[in-house]
Design a protein around this motif. Structure first.
Motif, PDB file in Angstrom:
ATOM      1  N   GLN A 112       0.831  -1.224   0.000  1.00  0.00           N
ATOM      2  CA  GLN A 112       0.000   0.000   0.000  1.00  0.00           C
ATOM      3  C   GLN A 112       0.854   1.257   0.000  1.00  0.00           C
ATOM      4  O   GLN A 112       0.382   2.330  -0.355  1.00  0.00           O
ATOM      5  CB  GLN A 112      -0.850   0.056   1.278  1.00  0.00           C
ATOM      6  CG  GLN A 112      -1.882  -1.013   1.428  1.00  0.00           C
ATOM      7  CD  GLN A 112      -2.521  -1.018   2.811  1.00  0.00           C
ATOM      8  OE1 GLN A 112      -3.405  -1.811   3.037  1.00  0.00           O
ATOM      9  NE2 GLN A 112      -2.098  -0.164   3.723  1.00  0.00           N
ATOM     10  N   THR A 113       2.088   1.146   0.469  1.00  0.00           N
ATOM     11  CA  THR A 113       2.992   2.260   0.790  1.00  0.00           C
ATOM     12  C   THR A 113       2.346   3.218   1.789  1.00  0.00           C
ATOM     13  O   THR A 113       2.485   4.435   1.692  1.00  0.00           O
ATOM     14  CB  THR A 113       3.465   3.026  -0.466  1.00  0.00           C
ATOM     15  OG1 THR A 113       2.342   3.619  -1.128  1.00  0.00           O
ATOM     16  CG2 THR A 113       4.210   2.109  -1.418  1.00  0.00           C
ATOM     17  N   SER A 114       1.670   2.632   2.777  1.00  0.00           N
ATOM     18  CA  SER A 114       1.087   3.430   3.856  1.00  0.00           C
ATOM     19  C   SER A 114       0.675   2.497   4.989  1.00  0.00           C
ATOM     20  O   SER A 114       0.444   1.311   4.777  1.00  0.00           O
ATOM     21  CB  SER A 114      -0.134   4.216   3.369  1.00  0.00           C
ATOM     22  OG  SER A 114      -1.200   3.336   3.036  1.00  0.00           O
ATOM     23  N   GLY A 115       0.567   3.081   6.175  1.00  0.00           N
ATOM     24  CA  GLY A 115       0.092   2.314   7.321  1.00  0.00           C
ATOM     25  C   GLY A 115       0.792   2.743   8.595  1.00  0.00           C
ATOM     26  O   GLY A 115       1.845   3.379   8.571  1.00  0.00           O
ATOM     27  N   ALA A 116       0.174   2.392   9.715  1.00  0.00           N
ATOM     28  CA  ALA A 116       0.746   2.689  11.024  1.00  0.00           C
ATOM     29  C   ALA A 116       0.570   1.473  11.920  1.00  0.00           C
ATOM     30  O   ALA A 116      -0.503   0.878  11.973  1.00  0.00           O
ATOM     31  CB  ALA A 116       0.075   3.910  11.644  1.00  0.00           C
ATOM     32  N   VAL A 117       1.627   1.132  12.640  1.00  0.00           N
ATOM     33  CA  VAL A 117       1.615   0.001  13.563  1.00  0.00           C
ATOM     34  C   VAL A 117       1.913   0.520  14.960  1.00  0.00           C
ATOM     35  O   VAL A 117       2.799   1.358  15.146  1.00  0.00           O
ATOM     36  CB  VAL A 117       2.674  -1.050  13.177  1.00  0.00           C
ATOM     37  CG1 VAL A 117       2.717  -2.180  14.201  1.00  0.00           C
ATOM     38  CG2 VAL A 117       2.405  -1.600  11.784  1.00  0.00           C
TER      39      VAL A 117
END
Length: 256
Positions: free
Chosen positions: A130-135
């Motif tokens: 996705q080339t995005s996200g937060a963990v």
């Protein structure tokens, strides 16, 4: 509604912090995928969460095929994963190292370390594409300090912080952020187990001693931990990655 139509995947979702996080993200408009080992508990938890879009998934986070499956089903249901709250964990039975069993040590490491690693392995594959996200990984102030009788738990949470740092560096080129929260005692059922583990039928004495070790003289609430998780997952934290945040009522200020 800063998470409107965002997909939030939470493990350990039937526990105190997991439920609080689910409610906090639901309030912000998120679509939820909730994972827990206990199907009855996760179903009951979902009844208390005000959201029209909740996917319930039963999985053992220490088993690779089950982790791969909960990630796959979330992706199939929603098409993406925007936030991953990598929260499942256990405390195990308290004993000094000289008396601790290999079986108990291994069980804690399987859930708290292997489970976190496997969650990262499969969720980050989705976020990388996705080339995005937060963990947000759930560590502990036990990942920064030592504690007698808790070597297995302390070691596991130190490992979570190590995984957190490495994952953040690996994912930075893909626009994916990875952070961790490090709570002190939280007023949940897990803390009740820790109190009983520490002092048996004197659990209330243990609670008073634990709370007295915190400068604010109390445990955190699960909602306070969830609020930090929401912040770290939000655009307000867009330049924060590889960090681990104490949320401990000032306890960390008493150590080097």
């Amino acid at each position: 509604m800063q998470f409107k139509d965002k997909v939030v995947l939470i493990t350990g979702a039937a526990g105190g912090i997991g439920i609080a996080a689910a409610k906090a993200f639901a309030k912000e408009g998120a679509k939820l995928a909730l994972v827990d080992l206990n199907n009855e508990a996760i179903t009951k938890a979902a009844e208390s969460i005000n959201s029209k879009e909740i996917l319930l998934l039963t999985a053992n986070v220490a088993k690779e095929e089950e982790v791969e499956n909960y990630v796959k089903k979330t992706k199939e249901q929603y098409g993406r994963i925007d936030v991953f709250i990598n929260n499942a964990g256990i405390n195990g039975e308290f004993k000094n190292i000289t008396e601790q069993t290999v079986e108990n040590f291994q069980h804690v490491m399987d859930v708290n370390v292997k489970g976190v690693f496997l969650g990262l392995k499969y969720v980050l594959q989705v976020m990388q594409k996705q080339t995005s996200g937060a963990v947000v990984n759930t560590a502990s102030n036990g990942g920064l300090l030592g504690a007698p009788g808790m070597s297995h738990y302390v070691a596991s949470k130190h490992a979570v912080i190590g995984l957190n740092k490495s994952a953040a560096l690996e994912m930075a080129p893909y626009g994916v952020r990875v952070n961790a929260v490090c709570p002190s005692g939280v007023n949940t059922e897990m803390m009740r187990r820790i109190e009983r583990n520490a002092m048996g039928d004197q659990a209330e004495v243990a609670r008073k001693q634990f709370e007295a070790s915190v400068p604010m003289n109390r445990y955190a609430t699960a909602e306070e931990i969830a609020d930090l998780m929401v912040f770290l997952s939000s655009e307000q934290a867009s330049f924060i990655s590889g960090s681990y945040y104490r949320i401990d009522g000032g306890q960390g200020a008493t150590s080097v």
